[in-house]
Scaffold this motif. Structure first.
Motif, PDB file in Angstrom:
ATOM      1  N   THR A  95       2.463  -2.311   4.582  1.00  0.00           N
ATOM      2  CA  THR A  95       1.483  -3.388   4.644  1.00  0.00           C
ATOM      3  C   THR A  95       0.155  -2.773   5.089  1.00  0.00           C
ATOM      4  O   THR A  95       0.126  -1.653   5.620  1.00  0.00           O
ATOM      5  N   PHE A  96      -0.924  -3.496   4.891  1.00  0.00           N
ATOM      6  CA  PHE A  96      -2.223  -3.009   5.339  1.00  0.00           C
ATOM      7  C   PHE A  96      -2.209  -2.803   6.848  1.00  0.00           C
ATOM      8  O   PHE A  96      -2.737  -1.825   7.360  1.00  0.00           O
ATOM      9  N   ARG A  97      -1.578  -3.704   7.559  1.00  0.00           N
ATOM     10  CA  ARG A  97      -1.483  -3.615   9.022  1.00  0.00           C
ATOM     11  C   ARG A  97      -0.769  -2.334   9.439  1.00  0.00           C
ATOM     12  O   ARG A  97      -1.158  -1.677  10.415  1.00  0.00           O
ATOM     13  N   GLU A  98       0.285  -1.962   8.715  1.00  0.00           N
ATOM     14  CA  GLU A  98       0.996  -0.720   9.020  1.00  0.00           C
ATOM     15  C   GLU A  98       0.082   0.495   8.830  1.00  0.00           C
ATOM     16  O   GLU A  98       0.117   1.433   9.629  1.00  0.00           O
ATOM     17  N   ILE A 156      -3.246   4.848  11.232  1.00  0.00           N
ATOM     18  CA  ILE A 156      -4.541   5.488  11.478  1.00  0.00           C
ATOM     19  C   ILE A 156      -4.811   5.537  12.984  1.00  0.00           C
ATOM     20  O   ILE A 156      -5.189   6.579  13.519  1.00  0.00           O
ATOM     21  N   ARG A 157      -4.599   4.423  13.660  1.00  0.00           N
ATOM     22  CA  ARG A 157      -4.847   4.366  15.115  1.00  0.00           C
ATOM     23  C   ARG A 157      -3.958   5.338  15.880  1.00  0.00           C
ATOM     24  O   ARG A 157      -4.370   5.918  16.875  1.00  0.00           O
ATOM     25  N   GLU A 158      -2.717   5.498  15.415  1.00  0.00           N
ATOM     26  CA  GLU A 158      -1.770   6.404  16.075  1.00  0.00           C
ATOM     27  C   GLU A 158      -1.928   7.841  15.588  1.00  0.00           C
ATOM     28  O   GLU A 158      -1.152   8.709  15.978  1.00  0.00           O
ATOM     29  N   GLU A 159      -2.915   8.069  14.738  1.00  0.00           N
ATOM     30  CA  GLU A 159      -3.226   9.379  14.169  1.00  0.00           C
ATOM     31  C   GLU A 159      -2.074   9.975  13.365  1.00  0.00           C
ATOM     32  O   GLU A 159      -1.916  11.185  13.282  1.00  0.00           O
ATOM     33  N   LYS A 160      -1.266   9.095  12.775  1.00  0.00           N
ATOM     34  CA  LYS A 160      -0.231   9.540  11.848  1.00  0.00           C
ATOM     35  C   LYS A 160      -0.827   9.752  10.454  1.00  0.00           C
ATOM     36  O   LYS A 160      -0.241  10.440   9.631  1.00  0.00           O
ATOM     37  N   LEU A 161      -1.964   9.106  10.215  1.00  0.00           N
ATOM     38  CA  LEU A 161      -2.748   9.300   8.995  1.00  0.00           C
ATOM     39  C   LEU A 161      -4.152   9.697   9.415  1.00  0.00           C
ATOM     40  O   LEU A 161      -4.647   9.225  10.432  1.00  0.00           O
ATOM     41  N   SER A 162      -4.770  10.541   8.618  1.00  0.00           N
ATOM     42  CA  SER A 162      -6.146  10.937   8.914  1.00  0.00           C
ATOM     43  C   SER A 162      -7.100  10.177   7.992  1.00  0.00           C
ATOM     44  O   SER A 162      -6.674   9.597   6.990  1.00  0.00           O
ATOM     45  N   TRP A 180       0.830  -1.194   0.000  1.00  0.00           N
ATOM     46  CA  TRP A 180       0.000   0.000   0.000  1.00  0.00           C
ATOM     47  C   TRP A 180       0.867   1.248   0.000  1.00  0.00           C
ATOM     48  O   TRP A 180       1.970   1.249   0.548  1.00  0.00           O
ATOM     49  N   PHE A 181       0.336   2.296  -0.608  1.00  0.00           N
ATOM     50  CA  PHE A 181       1.009   3.584  -0.664  1.00  0.00           C
ATOM     51  C   PHE A 181       0.047   4.644  -0.156  1.00  0.00           C
ATOM     52  O   PHE A 181      -1.165   4.473  -0.213  1.00  0.00           O
ATOM     53  N   CYS A 182       0.600   5.735   0.332  1.00  0.00           N
ATOM     54  CA  CYS A 182      -0.227   6.852   0.773  1.00  0.00           C
ATOM     55  C   CYS A 182       0.455   8.157   0.395  1.00  0.00           C
ATOM     56  O   CYS A 182       1.632   8.177   0.054  1.00  0.00           O
ATOM     57  N   ILE A 183      -0.320   9.224   0.458  1.00  0.00           N
ATOM     58  CA  ILE A 183       0.226  10.553   0.211  1.00  0.00           C
ATOM     59  C   ILE A 183       0.345  11.241   1.562  1.00  0.00           C
ATOM     60  O   ILE A 183      -0.656  11.439   2.252  1.00  0.00           O
TER      61      ILE A 183
END
Length: 54
Positions: free
Chosen positions: A18-21, A26-32, A5-8
């Protein structure tokens, strides 16, 4: 075979993750919820909150 998986983030494509990462970020609020993500096999980005499991 694991799906990569990739993100911006910070206006740059980052990954692979990985999906788990992604779930952990998300849980650690590093991604919104509105972070753009995509699996390696797709060219189109989608919001994280539209992906089942994120």
């Amino acid at each position: 075979m694991t799906i990569e998986w990739f993100c911006i983030r910070d206006a740059e494509e980052q990954g692979p993750y990985t999906f788990r990462e992604l779930v952990d970020m998300i849980r650690e609020e590093k991604l919104s919820p509105d972070t753009q993500v995509r699996p390696h096999y797709l060219d189109d980005w989608q919001r994280a909150d539209s992906v089942v499991g994120l």
